[in-house]
Design a protein around this motif. Structure first.
Motif, PDB file in Angstrom:
ATOM      1  N   VAL A 178    -127.464 -21.048  49.407  1.00  0.00           N
ATOM      2  CA  VAL A 178    -128.425 -20.213  48.691  1.00  0.00           C
ATOM      3  C   VAL A 178    -128.063 -20.193  47.211  1.00  0.00           C
ATOM      4  O   VAL A 178    -126.894 -20.396  46.848  1.00  0.00           O
ATOM      5  CB  VAL A 178    -128.453 -18.762  49.227  1.00  0.00           C
ATOM      6  CG1 VAL A 178    -128.970 -18.715  50.654  1.00  0.00           C
ATOM      7  CG2 VAL A 178    -127.084 -18.112  49.116  1.00  0.00           C
ATOM      8  N   PRO A 179    -129.036 -19.922  46.341  1.00  0.00           N
ATOM      9  CA  PRO A 179    -128.700 -19.673  44.935  1.00  0.00           C
ATOM     10  C   PRO A 179    -127.848 -18.410  44.841  1.00  0.00           C
ATOM     11  O   PRO A 179    -127.970 -17.505  45.674  1.00  0.00           O
ATOM     12  CB  PRO A 179    -130.064 -19.468  44.270  1.00  0.00           C
ATOM     13  CG  PRO A 179    -131.058 -20.065  45.206  1.00  0.00           C
ATOM     14  CD  PRO A 179    -130.498 -19.879  46.576  1.00  0.00           C
ATOM     15  N   LEU A 180    -127.010 -18.328  43.828  1.00  0.00           N
ATOM     16  CA  LEU A 180    -126.105 -17.188  43.710  1.00  0.00           C
ATOM     17  C   LEU A 180    -126.862 -15.872  43.628  1.00  0.00           C
ATOM     18  O   LEU A 180    -126.452 -14.876  44.250  1.00  0.00           O
ATOM     19  CB  LEU A 180    -125.210 -17.358  42.477  1.00  0.00           C
ATOM     20  CG  LEU A 180    -124.235 -16.217  42.202  1.00  0.00           C
ATOM     21  CD1 LEU A 180    -123.335 -15.931  43.388  1.00  0.00           C
ATOM     22  CD2 LEU A 180    -123.412 -16.509  40.940  1.00  0.00           C
ATOM     23  N   TYR A 181    -127.959 -15.830  42.884  1.00  0.00           N
ATOM     24  CA  TYR A 181    -128.674 -14.556  42.744  1.00  0.00           C
ATOM     25  C   TYR A 181    -129.151 -14.038  44.091  1.00  0.00           C
ATOM     26  O   TYR A 181    -129.140 -12.820  44.333  1.00  0.00           O
ATOM     27  CB  TYR A 181    -129.841 -14.676  41.745  1.00  0.00           C
ATOM     28  CG  TYR A 181    -131.026 -15.488  42.222  1.00  0.00           C
ATOM     29  CD1 TYR A 181    -132.056 -14.887  42.941  1.00  0.00           C
ATOM     30  CD2 TYR A 181    -131.126 -16.844  41.939  1.00  0.00           C
ATOM     31  CE1 TYR A 181    -133.155 -15.631  43.378  1.00  0.00           C
ATOM     32  CE2 TYR A 181    -132.204 -17.593  42.363  1.00  0.00           C
ATOM     33  CZ  TYR A 181    -133.215 -16.983  43.086  1.00  0.00           C
ATOM     34  OH  TYR A 181    -134.303 -17.721  43.530  1.00  0.00           O
ATOM     35  N   GLN A 182    -129.538 -14.931  44.990  1.00  0.00           N
ATOM     36  CA  GLN A 182    -129.963 -14.491  46.332  1.00  0.00           C
ATOM     37  C   GLN A 182    -128.778 -13.947  47.118  1.00  0.00           C
ATOM     38  O   GLN A 182    -128.896 -12.931  47.801  1.00  0.00           O
ATOM     39  CB  GLN A 182    -130.607 -15.645  47.094  1.00  0.00           C
ATOM     40  CG  GLN A 182    -132.012 -15.995  46.627  1.00  0.00           C
ATOM     41  CD  GLN A 182    -132.677 -17.030  47.521  1.00  0.00           C
ATOM     42  OE1 GLN A 182    -132.222 -17.324  48.613  1.00  0.00           O
ATOM     43  NE2 GLN A 182    -133.786 -17.601  47.036  1.00  0.00           N
ATOM     44  N   MET A 183    -127.633 -14.593  47.021  1.00  0.00           N
ATOM     45  CA  MET A 183    -126.451 -14.105  47.706  1.00  0.00           C
ATOM     46  C   MET A 183    -126.061 -12.707  47.221  1.00  0.00           C
ATOM     47  O   MET A 183    -125.562 -11.873  47.987  1.00  0.00           O
ATOM     48  CB  MET A 183    -125.282 -15.066  47.494  1.00  0.00           C
ATOM     49  CG  MET A 183    -124.058 -14.754  48.344  1.00  0.00           C
ATOM     50  SD  MET A 183    -122.660 -15.845  47.996  1.00  0.00           S
ATOM     51  CE  MET A 183    -121.941 -15.032  46.553  1.00  0.00           C
ATOM     52  N   LEU A 184    -126.324 -12.440  45.944  1.00  0.00           N
ATOM     53  CA  LEU A 184    -125.992 -11.142  45.362  1.00  0.00           C
ATOM     54  C   LEU A 184    -127.078 -10.097  45.579  1.00  0.00           C
ATOM     55  O   LEU A 184    -126.921  -8.952  45.158  1.00  0.00           O
ATOM     56  CB  LEU A 184    -125.735 -11.299  43.858  1.00  0.00           C
ATOM     57  CG  LEU A 184    -124.577 -12.216  43.456  1.00  0.00           C
ATOM     58  CD1 LEU A 184    -124.478 -12.318  41.941  1.00  0.00           C
ATOM     59  CD2 LEU A 184    -123.259 -11.729  44.038  1.00  0.00           C
ATOM     60  N   GLY A 185    -128.180 -10.498  46.224  1.00  0.00           N
ATOM     61  CA  GLY A 185    -129.249  -9.551  46.517  1.00  0.00           C
ATOM     62  C   GLY A 185    -130.368  -9.514  45.507  1.00  0.00           C
ATOM     63  O   GLY A 185    -131.243  -8.641  45.569  1.00  0.00           O
ATOM     64  N   GLY A 186    -130.385 -10.453  44.578  1.00  0.00           N
ATOM     65  CA  GLY A 186    -131.431 -10.472  43.557  1.00  0.00           C
ATOM     66  C   GLY A 186    -132.648 -11.267  43.979  1.00  0.00           C
ATOM     67  O   GLY A 186    -132.580 -12.103  44.890  1.00  0.00           O
TER      68      GLY A 186
END
Length: 355
Positions: free
Chosen positions: A116-124
């Motif tokens: 996943v893109p990092l922002y998705q992993m962080l909940g964004g």
């Protein structure tokens, strides 16, 4: 995914023009890129720029930190992510930029492992952002010309670097304000250049002329906490803390004192993504909005900041991630769109930048 190697490279890039503040003059970018290699061939990329005037770090000290930490990380699995993050922060104190670069590389690997893109992993969820642009400190006519050029390029928010001379600063701000359409927002950054009383004097002068900037950033020395409170209690212009806040403890003290209006989050100060996310949460608990900023750095670390902005879009409402736009060119590879005032994240896994 087991970590098999950690190595560094130097990212060099020319600037479109010199970057000048009350603290420093920079003619070209030279960053440290950290690359973590795993047994399946996956690479994690991190980046940080030595800024001794602010963080106390040099290229040599950053490389020394990586050399120290490297044997504690090699052989570990990315599944031990939390343990790895703890190691980064407990083996030494300080070294915030080096820690940030290493953290970014680990977050890059973790997101890639999850595909996943990092922002998705962080909940964004947000992928498109609008940044301001820095107008370096110079003679007034040159700053006006640079401001006009920025507006032509599509920027509607300018961050004006000041702080070397109170009289000249007042002249610069008034001249730039009068030269631009009133829909152009101004942010002022004195980079610790004034005393508290000088700050109040200058801001009162501006306010009497109807000039109220979006904020004044770090007008006094980083350790002048009482000075920040003195200013906030006496002016209309919102006050943003930058160099005064590295840690959660720094922020908590200022927030408890009600000494500031906004906080500037920079990964190079918070020692990476983990503390940046916690700082945003702390600010939210006090009802204080944040800006995500950057040092003069390259696309890997700037992209990491954008991912953090996506994850905390409810509290990070101001974007100051213009560093890539200040570069004439750079050697990194990315599908992230750095299009002057607009930054659009890609769907690539991880941070989304390679070098």
């Amino acid at each position: 995914m087991k970590i098999t190697n950690i190595y560094t490279k130097i990212l060099k890039a020319p600037l479109k023009k010199p970057f000048i503040t009350s603290l420093r003059h920079v003619d070209a970018l030279e960053d440290l890129v950290i690359i973590i290699e795993c047994d399946d061939g996956t690479l994690g990329y991190g980046e940080g720029v030595p800024t001794p005037q602010i963080t106390g770090e040099t290229m040599g000290s950053m490389v020394a930190y990586i050399t120290l930490v490297k044997p504690h990380i090699i052989g570990k699995s990315i599944k031990e992510f939390d343990r790895l993050i703890k190691l980064i922060h407990t083996l030494t104190v300080k070294n915030t930029t080096a820690k940030s670069a290493l953290e970014i590389a680990l977050y890059d690997l973790k997101a890639k492992s999850k595909k996943v893109p990092l922002y998705q992993m962080l909940g964004g969820t947000q992928t498109k952002f609008t940044t301001d642009i820095t107008i370096s400190m110079d003679e007034t006519d040159k700053m006006i010309a640079a401001s006009h050029n920025a507006v032509i390029l599509g920027y509607d928010t300018l961050k004006i670097k000041i702080g070397d001379n109170l009289k000249k600063d007042l002249e610069r701000i008034c001249a730039i304000h009068n030269a631009l359409d009133k829909n152009i927002k101004l942010r002022l950054d004195a980079n610790q250049g004034w005393s508290a009383k000088e700050s109040v004097k200058l801001l009162h002068n501006l306010e009497k002329q109807g000039i109220i900037a979006e904020f004044i950033e770090q007008p006094v020395a980083a350790d002048d906490i009482e000075g920040l409170k003195y200013i906030k209690e006496r002016v209309q212009t919102p006050l943003l803390a930058d160099e005064s806040i590295f840690s959660l403890n720094d922020a908590h003290k200022l927030l408890e004192m009600q000494a500031i209006d906004y906080i500037n989050i920079k990964l190079a100060k918070t020692a990476g993504i983990t503390q940046a996310l916690k700082l945003a949460d702390l600010s939210k608990s006090f009802g204080v909005k944040c800006m995500i900023g950057c040092m003069l750095e390259g696309p890997i670390s700037v992209a990491a900041g954008v991912h953090v902005a996506s994850a905390k879009a409810d509290i990070i409402t101001m974007i100051d991630l213009d560093a890539v736009s200040l570069l004439a060119s750079h050697p990194a590879k990315t599908n992230i769109q750095f299009n002057e005032s607009t930054i659009t994240l890609s769907k690539d896994f991880g941070v989304g930048v390679k070098f």
